[in-house]
Design a protein around this motif. Structure first.
Motif, PDB file in Angstrom:
ATOM      1  N   ILE A  20       0.868  -1.189   0.000  1.00  0.00           N
ATOM      2  CA  ILE A  20       0.000   0.000   0.000  1.00  0.00           C
ATOM      3  C   ILE A  20       0.905   1.240   0.000  1.00  0.00           C
ATOM      4  O   ILE A  20       1.947   1.261   0.658  1.00  0.00           O
ATOM      5  N   GLY A  21       0.513   2.226  -0.824  1.00  0.00           N
ATOM      6  CA  GLY A  21       1.270   3.478  -0.868  1.00  0.00           C
ATOM      7  C   GLY A  21       0.299   4.632  -0.719  1.00  0.00           C
ATOM      8  O   GLY A  21      -0.891   4.497  -1.041  1.00  0.00           O
ATOM      9  N   VAL A  22       0.782   5.763  -0.231  1.00  0.00           N
ATOM     10  CA  VAL A  22      -0.077   6.948  -0.138  1.00  0.00           C
ATOM     11  C   VAL A  22       0.623   8.122  -0.818  1.00  0.00           C
ATOM     12  O   VAL A  22       1.845   8.140  -0.968  1.00  0.00           O
ATOM     13  N   ASP A  23      -0.193   9.074  -1.245  1.00  0.00           N
ATOM     14  CA  ASP A  23       0.347  10.365  -1.663  1.00  0.00           C
ATOM     15  C   ASP A  23      -0.562  11.436  -1.111  1.00  0.00           C
ATOM     16  O   ASP A  23      -1.732  11.160  -0.802  1.00  0.00           O
ATOM     17  N   PHE A  24      -0.046  12.645  -1.002  1.00  0.00           N
ATOM     18  CA  PHE A  24      -0.768  13.708  -0.291  1.00  0.00           C
ATOM     19  C   PHE A  24      -0.503  15.038  -0.969  1.00  0.00           C
ATOM     20  O   PHE A  24       0.481  15.184  -1.700  1.00  0.00           O
ATOM     21  N   THR A  25      -1.345  16.021  -0.689  1.00  0.00           N
ATOM     22  CA  THR A  25      -0.993  17.397  -1.037  1.00  0.00           C
ATOM     23  C   THR A  25       0.177  17.801  -0.132  1.00  0.00           C
ATOM     24  O   THR A  25       0.401  17.203   0.911  1.00  0.00           O
ATOM     25  N   ALA A  26       0.909  18.805  -0.534  1.00  0.00           N
ATOM     26  CA  ALA A  26       2.055  19.234   0.277  1.00  0.00           C
ATOM     27  C   ALA A  26       2.377  20.698  -0.070  1.00  0.00           C
ATOM     28  O   ALA A  26       2.073  21.135  -1.171  1.00  0.00           O
ATOM     29  N   CYS A  27       2.915  21.422   0.846  1.00  0.00           N
ATOM     30  CA  CYS A  27       3.175  21.114   2.232  1.00  0.00           C
ATOM     31  C   CYS A  27       1.869  21.246   3.031  1.00  0.00           C
ATOM     32  O   CYS A  27       1.305  22.327   3.136  1.00  0.00           O
ATOM     33  N   THR A  28       1.426  20.118   3.530  1.00  0.00           N
ATOM     34  CA  THR A  28       0.269  20.080   4.417  1.00  0.00           C
ATOM     35  C   THR A  28       0.818  19.503   5.714  1.00  0.00           C
ATOM     36  O   THR A  28       1.288  18.357   5.718  1.00  0.00           O
ATOM     37  N   MET A  29       0.841  20.286   6.778  1.00  0.00           N
ATOM     38  CA  MET A  29       1.608  19.875   7.967  1.00  0.00           C
ATOM     39  C   MET A  29       0.814  20.085   9.255  1.00  0.00           C
ATOM     40  O   MET A  29      -0.137  20.858   9.289  1.00  0.00           O
ATOM     41  N   LEU A  30       1.233  19.339  10.306  1.00  0.00           N
ATOM     42  CA  LEU A  30       0.500  19.432  11.565  1.00  0.00           C
ATOM     43  C   LEU A  30       1.402  19.241  12.781  1.00  0.00           C
ATOM     44  O   LEU A  30       2.449  18.613  12.675  1.00  0.00           O
ATOM     45  N   PRO A  31       0.974  19.808  13.923  1.00  0.00           N
ATOM     46  CA  PRO A  31       1.686  19.572  15.178  1.00  0.00           C
ATOM     47  C   PRO A  31       1.076  18.367  15.899  1.00  0.00           C
ATOM     48  O   PRO A  31      -0.149  18.233  15.952  1.00  0.00           O
ATOM     49  N   THR A  32       1.937  17.492  16.432  1.00  0.00           N
ATOM     50  CA  THR A  32       1.413  16.320  17.157  1.00  0.00           C
ATOM     51  C   THR A  32       2.168  16.124  18.475  1.00  0.00           C
ATOM     52  O   THR A  32       3.234  16.694  18.686  1.00  0.00           O
ATOM     53  N   LYS A  33       1.628  15.245  19.297  1.00  0.00           N
ATOM     54  CA  LYS A  33       2.354  14.791  20.479  1.00  0.00           C
ATOM     55  C   LYS A  33       3.361  13.722  20.032  1.00  0.00           C
ATOM     56  O   LYS A  33       3.338  13.275  18.872  1.00  0.00           O
ATOM     57  N   ALA A  34       4.198  13.260  20.966  1.00  0.00           N
ATOM     58  CA  ALA A  34       5.255  12.306  20.614  1.00  0.00           C
ATOM     59  C   ALA A  34       4.684  10.995  20.075  1.00  0.00           C
ATOM     60  O   ALA A  34       5.313  10.315  19.256  1.00  0.00           O
ATOM     61  N   ASP A  35       3.468  10.642  20.509  1.00  0.00           N
ATOM     62  CA  ASP A  35       2.881   9.380  20.033  1.00  0.00           C
ATOM     63  C   ASP A  35       2.085   9.560  18.740  1.00  0.00           C
ATOM     64  O   ASP A  35       1.425   8.641  18.279  1.00  0.00           O
ATOM     65  N   GLY A  36       2.138  10.749  18.160  1.00  0.00           N
ATOM     66  CA  GLY A  36       1.473  10.991  16.879  1.00  0.00           C
ATOM     67  C   GLY A  36       0.073  11.581  17.010  1.00  0.00           C
ATOM     68  O   GLY A  36      -0.551  11.918  16.001  1.00  0.00           O
ATOM     69  N   THR A  37      -0.421  11.737  18.230  1.00  0.00           N
ATOM     70  CA  THR A  37      -1.764  12.326  18.383  1.00  0.00           C
ATOM     71  C   THR A  37      -1.737  13.788  17.951  1.00  0.00           C
ATOM     72  O   THR A  37      -0.970  14.593  18.509  1.00  0.00           O
TER      73      THR A  37
END
Ligand SMILES: Nc1ncnc2c1ncn2[C@@H]1O[C@H](COP(=O)(O)OP(=O)(O)O)[C@@H](O)[C@H]1O
Ligand SMILES: O=C(CO)[C@@H](O)[C@@H](O)COP(=O)(O)O
Length: 562
Positions: free
Chosen positions: A90-107
């Protein structure tokens, strides 16, 4: 006889996510599913609140991305009847730069109740354009301190890219910046959700985050020069370990297996970007073939030969070693608004009578306007437009430029304006092509992909006439998703029934349509004259001779915030 195997690609677009299940042998698309994001593009108010966003903001909800996996993959498995054991990758592709802040566990921070009402805790979509002050300052400081990395980006970092967006978070919401253990591209984040392990890809790092294979990220002193608090951004909130495209990011986690119906351990490819992943879908990875992925916006991607000295192409989004295909120099340029401009005109500029006529004829409004616009000869409307309704990405790298339609009279009609807008995007494309050609990076072939070539043949003919290139079109209707699926087959590898590299996957799984769009000599001649006029406007409004567009923006901002 060898086992029949399949691969899945998931394409995260601006409005929706699309998954496709593909036959590994020949790229045949067996099943497709589309899932529109429940919260779409968030540019007015934060979902479920009255919290208004400022002009130029564009956010998304990461939960929508998880819903794409949970909805589309079970659907394509069910529809095709394919045994999950036969899905090798399985592969993914995304729009970019689309970015986010998360906690260390990825939340994602925005999923936590304490941050839900804070706009900066949400995903910043590629077309979030509110970090222009940070981009301007970054460019100025990099220039003053003599950093050469700007050359790899045609002279300027766009406010659409990673560090201006991260810096805007720090400037306007330092508490969000402090709470973010990780700042990450959404494409890497969704792969993290699939595998349970954080990995990062070379493509977004290279084009969007100022990284290069030979030099890495700019040094910590550079980030310190921007803002002392950002000195350790790379080490503390990002990663210096980056994986090449087509590599395996990991195996599908038990949780993601439950979401999707696939088997735990299925190979997951390193994250990729919607434009770059599409190039191999042309059926080859040759040097000098520019692929235009034409949709809401247009991205142009092209492979070039390795060079000792990197060429500088004004306003390109970047040149990255291995940025599209490992081992080659990958170039990216683009236009921030294309389909979105036509959508804007239909929403705000077309009289009701055209909608009534379209309905009576059972046509969609674009098709009616396309048909009427096709009756006009080039130059017949007397109109000329600038395609900067969502700013200018290449070659000016300036999101504070605006659209313009020149030459209107009391007799001007909606199909005339529609055609002028189609033409404006074609002139913008020619400007990009000429800049590459004049910078020693020749474009030998032009191939189109994305939603627009399917939807609007007049647009494609105009592109052929304006650029004077014959244009081929990728055969797949879901080209980025197919490209992502191809990377899934490469991540799975030869032994599992996939491919050793993306070039061999391209040969077997990608193809073009037989039909091409050929330039019509009489039109080429007229468009040469119109393009000369377009260039006058381009330079006048775009290169500082007349900054009226910027002054209007400042007045607007003042009026809105008074
Ligand atoms: N017939 C048409 N002619 C021109 N533009 C169209 C037509 N139909 C839809 N569009 C525009 O195409 C864009 C969507 O392109 P598409 O490739 O499907 O999506 P995306 O860019 O999100 O991947 C929208 O901006 C829409 O306004
Ligand atoms: O900038 C990039 C890729 O580098 C695109 O993701 C961005 O223009 C969005 O593309 P779409 O118009 O949604 O296909």
């Amino acid at each position: 006889m060898s086992r029949q195997t399949y691969t899945i690609g998931v394409d995260f677009g601006t409005e929706s996510g699309r998954a496709v299940l593909v036959d590994v042998r020949n790229g045949q698309e067996i099943a497709t599913a589309i899932y529109p994001y429940a919260n779409g593009v968030i540019d007015d108010k934060l979902p479920g609140t009255n919290i208004r966003l400022e002009p130029d903001w564009a956010l998304q909800d990461p939960n929508d991305y998880l819903d794409v996996f949970k909805n589309t993959i079970p659907t394509i498995l069910k529809e095709s009847g394919v045994d999950p054991a036969d899905v090798i990758g399985i592969g993914v592709d995304f729009t970019a730069c689309t970015m986010l802040p998360t906690k260390a566990d990825g939340t994602p921070l925005c999923m936590l109740p304490e941050w839900r009402n804070t706009p900066h805790a949400w995903v910043k979509l590629w077309k979030h354009h509110a970090a222009q002050p940070e981009a301007n300052q970054l460019n100025q400081i990099a220039r003053e301190l003599g950093y050469s990395f700007l050359d790899r980006y045609g002279g300027k970092i766009s406010s659409e890219w990673f560090f201006p967006k991260a810096w805007q978070i720090l400037n306007e919401a330092p508490e969000v910046y402090a709470a973010a253990d990780r700042l990450i591209e959404a494409t890497d984040w969704v792969v993290w959700q699939l595998t349970g392990v954080e990995t990062r890809n070379e493509c977004t790092a290279g084009y969007k985050a100022m990284w290069s294979k030979s030099e890495g990220f700019p040094p910590n002193e550079f980030f310190k020069a921007l803002d002392e608090r950002m000195e350790l951004i790379v080490d503390q909130k990002m990663s210096r370990t980056l994986l090449p495209l087509g590599a395996k990011a990991g195996g599908l986690s038990q949780q993601a297996a439950e979401w999707t119906g696939l088997l735990a351990g299925t190979a997951v490819a390193v994250a990729n970007v919607d434009a770059h992943v599409t190039l191999p879908v042309t059926g080859n990875t040759d040097i000098g073939t520019m692929v235009m992925i034409m949709g809401t916006s247009t991205c142009d991607v092209m492979n070039g030969e390795q060079r000792d000295q990197l060429p500088i192409v004004e306003g390109m989004c970047g040149v990255v070693d291995g940025g599209i295909v490992p081992g080659m120099l990958g170039y990216e340029a683009g236009q921030s608004g294309v389909g979105d401009i036509f959508a804007w005109f239909i929403e705000h500029g077309v009289p009701g009578e055209y909608f009534t006529q379209a309905e009576a004829e059972g046509l969609n409004i674009h098709s009616l306007l396309e048909r009427e616009a096709a009756k006009l000869k080039p130059a017949e409307s007397g109109l000329l437009a600038l395609d900067w309704f969502n700013g200018n990405r290449s070659t000016l790298v300036d999101v504070e430029l605006n659209g313009l339609v020149l030459g209107m009279t009391l007799a001007t009609t909606a199909p005339e304006i529609y055609r002028a807008l189609l033409e404006a995007t074609a002139f913008g494309k020619r400007e990009i092509i000429e800049t590459f050609n004049q910078s020693g990076v020749p474009i030998r072939k032009l191939i189109a992909a994305g939603g627009l070539p399917e939807k609007n043949h007049l647009l494609m003919q105009i592109y052929a006439d304006v650029t004077n290139y014959e244009i081929s079109v990728i055969a797949s209707k879901q080209a980025p998703a197919l490209g992502a699926a191809m990377h899934g087959a490469v991540a799975a590898g030869l032994e599992a029934g996939g491919y050793a590299d993306i070039a061999s996957a391209a040969k077997q799984m990608g193809r073009l349509k037989a039909e091409t769009f050929k330039p019509i000599p009489a039109n080429v001649e007229i468009y040469d004259q119109l393009y000369a006029e377009y260039k006058v406007l381009y330079n006048y409004f775009g290169r500082g001779e007349n900054d009226v567009m910027k002054r209007l923006r400042m007045l607007r901002h003042a009026a809105l915030t008074a």
